[in-house]
Design a protein around this motif. Structure first.
Motif, PDB file in Angstrom:
ATOM      1  N   VAL A   1     -28.648  69.882 -44.222  1.00 28.71           N
ATOM      2  CA  VAL A   1     -28.279  70.168 -45.611  1.00 28.71           C
ATOM      3  C   VAL A   1     -29.542  70.165 -46.454  1.00 28.71           C
ATOM      4  CG1 VAL A   1     -25.958  69.185 -45.441  1.00 28.71           C
ATOM      5  CG2 VAL A   1     -27.871  67.730 -46.109  1.00 28.71           C
ATOM      6  N   ALA A   2     -29.450  70.839 -47.589  1.00 33.29           N
ATOM      7  CA  ALA A   2     -30.540  70.847 -48.561  1.00 33.29           C
ATOM      8  C   ALA A   2     -30.123  69.981 -49.739  1.00 33.29           C
ATOM      9  CB  ALA A   2     -30.853  72.266 -49.017  1.00 33.29           C
ATOM     10  N   CYS A   3     -30.708  68.805 -49.836  1.00 36.71           N
ATOM     11  CA  CYS A   3     -30.409  67.890 -50.937  1.00 36.71           C
ATOM     12  C   CYS A   3     -31.341  68.218 -52.095  1.00 36.71           C
ATOM     13  CB  CYS A   3     -30.594  66.443 -50.481  1.00 36.71           C
ATOM     14  SG  CYS A   3     -30.331  65.229 -51.792  1.00 36.71           S
ATOM     15  N   LEU A   4     -30.785  68.804 -53.161  1.00 35.05           N
ATOM     16  CA  LEU A   4     -31.617  69.143 -54.313  1.00 35.05           C
ATOM     17  C   LEU A   4     -32.050  67.902 -55.075  1.00 35.05           C
ATOM     18  CD1 LEU A   4     -29.686  72.250 -55.690  1.00 35.05           C
ATOM     19  CD2 LEU A   4     -31.592  72.171 -54.059  1.00 35.05           C
ATOM     20  N   GLU A   5     -31.142  66.912 -55.114  1.00 33.43           N
ATOM     21  CA  GLU A   5     -31.451  65.690 -55.875  1.00 33.43           C
ATOM     22  C   GLU A   5     -30.410  64.623 -55.541  1.00 33.43           C
ATOM     23  OE1 GLU A   5     -31.767  64.242 -60.548  1.00 33.43           O
ATOM     24  OE2 GLU A   5     -30.796  66.134 -60.002  1.00 33.43           O
ATOM     25  N   PRO A   6     -30.831  63.396 -55.232  1.00 31.71           N
ATOM     26  CA  PRO A   6     -29.851  62.306 -55.073  1.00 31.71           C
ATOM     27  C   PRO A   6     -29.382  61.837 -56.446  1.00 31.71           C
ATOM     28  CG  PRO A   6     -32.063  61.488 -54.650  1.00 31.71           C
ATOM     29  CD  PRO A   6     -32.189  62.954 -54.886  1.00 31.71           C
ATOM     30  N   VAL A   7     -28.100  62.012 -56.744  1.00 28.30           N
ATOM     31  CA  VAL A   7     -27.573  61.651 -58.055  1.00 28.30           C
ATOM     32  C   VAL A   7     -27.003  60.235 -58.080  1.00 28.30           C
ATOM     33  CG1 VAL A   7     -27.068  64.036 -58.673  1.00 28.30           C
ATOM     34  CG2 VAL A   7     -25.336  62.693 -57.483  1.00 28.30           C
ATOM     35  N   ARG A   8     -26.762  59.661 -56.927  1.00 29.18           N
ATOM     36  CA  ARG A   8     -26.211  58.312 -56.867  1.00 29.18           C
ATOM     37  C   ARG A   8     -26.531  57.710 -55.515  1.00 29.18           C
ATOM     38  NH1 ARG A   8     -21.320  56.046 -55.124  1.00 29.18           N
ATOM     39  NH2 ARG A   8     -20.644  58.130 -54.424  1.00 29.18           N
ATOM     40  N   TRP A   9     -26.784  56.401 -55.512  1.00 34.02           N
ATOM     41  CA  TRP A   9     -27.064  55.695 -54.267  1.00 34.02           C
ATOM     42  C   TRP A   9     -25.947  54.705 -53.965  1.00 34.02           C
ATOM     43  CZ3 TRP A   9     -30.760  56.985 -50.882  1.00 34.02           C
ATOM     44  CH2 TRP A   9     -31.844  57.756 -51.334  1.00 34.02           C
ATOM     45  N   GLU A  10     -25.577  54.634 -52.697  1.00 30.22           N
ATOM     46  CA  GLU A  10     -24.579  53.664 -52.246  1.00 30.22           C
ATOM     47  C   GLU A  10     -25.178  52.888 -51.090  1.00 30.22           C
ATOM     48  OE1 GLU A  10     -20.058  53.495 -50.350  1.00 30.22           O
ATOM     49  OE2 GLU A  10     -20.833  55.341 -51.242  1.00 30.22           O
ATOM     50  N   GLN A  11     -25.092  51.566 -51.166  1.00 33.59           N
ATOM     51  CA  GLN A  11     -25.648  50.726 -50.112  1.00 33.59           C
ATOM     52  C   GLN A  11     -24.519  50.149 -49.261  1.00 33.59           C
ATOM     53  OE1 GLN A  11     -26.529  50.285 -53.378  1.00 33.59           O
ATOM     54  NE2 GLN A  11     -28.672  50.903 -53.446  1.00 33.59           N
ATOM     55  N   ARG A  12     -24.691  50.246 -47.964  1.00 36.14           N
ATOM     56  CA  ARG A  12     -23.708  49.706 -47.018  1.00 36.14           C
ATOM     57  C   ARG A  12     -24.450  48.936 -45.932  1.00 36.14           C
ATOM     58  NH1 ARG A  12     -17.864  51.203 -47.350  1.00 36.14           N
ATOM     59  NH2 ARG A  12     -17.804  52.573 -49.169  1.00 36.14           N
ATOM     60  N   SER A  13     -23.828  47.885 -45.446  1.00 39.95           N
ATOM     61  CA  SER A  13     -24.430  47.138 -44.343  1.00 39.95           C
ATOM     62  C   SER A  13     -24.352  47.966 -43.068  1.00 39.95           C
ATOM     63  CB  SER A  13     -23.723  45.805 -44.153  1.00 39.95           C
ATOM     64  OG  SER A  13     -22.351  46.012 -43.837  1.00 39.95           O
ATOM     65  N   GLY A  14     -25.348  47.803 -42.204  1.00 35.41           N
ATOM     66  CA  GLY A  14     -25.379  48.554 -40.960  1.00 35.41           C
ATOM     67  C   GLY A  14     -26.545  48.138 -40.109  1.00 35.41           C
ATOM     68  N   THR A  15     -26.866  48.946 -39.137  1.00 35.51           N
ATOM     69  CA  THR A  15     -27.972  48.664 -38.226  1.00 35.51           C
ATOM     70  C   THR A  15     -28.827  49.909 -38.073  1.00 35.51           C
ATOM     71  OG1 THR A  15     -26.652  49.259 -36.291  1.00 35.51           O
ATOM     72  CG2 THR A  15     -26.634  46.949 -36.948  1.00 35.51           C
ATOM     73  N   ASP A  16     -30.082  49.680 -37.676  1.00 34.73           N
ATOM     74  CA  ASP A  16     -30.935  50.812 -37.356  1.00 34.73           C
ATOM     75  C   ASP A  16     -30.785  51.136 -35.872  1.00 34.73           C
ATOM     76  OD1 ASP A  16     -32.372  48.911 -35.955  1.00 34.73           O
ATOM     77  OD2 ASP A  16     -33.965  48.770 -37.441  1.00 34.73           O
ATOM     78  N   ARG A  17     -31.559  52.076 -35.395  1.00 35.56           N
ATOM     79  CA  ARG A  17     -31.395  52.527 -34.014  1.00 35.56           C
ATOM     80  C   ARG A  17     -31.968  51.544 -33.005  1.00 35.56           C
ATOM     81  NH1 ARG A  17     -32.333  59.055 -34.986  1.00 35.56           N
ATOM     82  NH2 ARG A  17     -30.760  59.138 -36.662  1.00 35.56           N
ATOM     83  N   ALA A  18     -32.677  50.531 -33.493  1.00 32.18           N
ATOM     84  CA  ALA A  18     -33.148  49.467 -32.604  1.00 32.18           C
ATOM     85  C   ALA A  18     -32.180  48.297 -32.565  1.00 32.18           C
ATOM     86  CB  ALA A  18     -34.531  48.991 -33.046  1.00 32.18           C
ATOM     87  N   GLY A  19     -31.078  48.389 -33.332  1.00 32.99           N
ATOM     88  CA  GLY A  19     -30.086  47.326 -33.351  1.00 32.99           C
ATOM     89  C   GLY A  19     -30.326  46.270 -34.404  1.00 32.99           C
TER      90      GLY A  19
END
Length: 222
Positions: A85-103
């Motif tokens: 996708v082509a993101c022209l501009e992030p208009v809002r941020w949402e934070q969620r708990s999760g993990t990276d690819r190293a766990g």
């Protein structure tokens, strides 16, 4: 003539026979039938979910990219496929708990991106951070994997017809500067608890029937 003594009459001590209550029995049987029907429906849903998971696993194995869908809902045939996708501009941020690819656990940074003058935009997981501070990322071309979005309609919303089409999300292959690449959800993580739900409904039906029979037998013996 000698009078014969009168024979005393034997009192009638027989009590009216008790019978099974008709209306309560009908209500209990109707409830039991409903529980059994719900259990059978859950078994059917189990088969449907297994077929859906198999579809997602086939999608994950495909290397060809697909055009990101412009409007929700995203077809199941596109979930877990590669896209961009082509993101022209992030208009809002949402934070969620999760993990990276190293766990390693952290905070996933999900940008609600503007892709044009109008439209619902797209959700992009640009990486995982150690805190809630949004990255200094202004947009661009994002390549990644299409996955179900973080906000899915609840069961009650679906049953009442109030569910709105859920947006999917693109998990970026390359994280934004200063972030770690977020783990891509697996198709195998799709919940499939329908067998347990079916067992619960069948257990409820059996318990209700046994409890009712015991209660009525105790009442008839009283």
């Amino acid at each position: 003539m000698t009078d014969q003594p009168a024979t005393p009459e034997t009192p009638d001590t027989s009590a009216p026979a008790r019978r099974w209550p008709i209306i309560p029995t009908i209500l209990v049987l109707a409830a039991v039938a409903t529980m059994i029907a719900l259990g059978v429906w859950q078994l059917q849903r189990k088969g449907e979910k297994e077929a859906l998971i198999a579809l997602f696993q086939r999608n994950s194995a495909m290397s060809a990219t697909v055009a990101y869908p412009k409007l929700p809902p995203v077809p199941d045939t596109m979930l877990y496929r590669k896209s961009s996708v082509a993101c022209l501009e992030p208009v809002r941020w949402e934070q969620r708990s999760g993990t990276d690819r190293a766990g390693k656990t952290g905070i996933r940074m999900i940008a609600d991106c503007r892709t044009g003058a109008e439209g619902p935009g797209v959700l992009v997981d640009v990486g995982t951070a150690d805190d809630f501070t949004p990255p200094k990322w202004t947009g661009g071309i994002v390549q990644g994997t299409i996955v179900p979005g973080p906000e899915q309609p609840t069961l009650i919303e679906r049953m009442t017809g109030k569910a709105v089409p859920a947006r999917a999300m693109l998990v970026a292959d390359a994280p934004a500067p200063g972030l770690r690449a977020s783990a891509v959800p697996s198709a195998a993580d799709t919940p499939n608890n329908h067998l347990a739900y079916a067992g619960q409904w069948f257990l409820f039906a059996a318990a209700a029937l046994i409890i009712y029979i015991l209660a009525v037998r105790r009442r008839l013996r009283a």
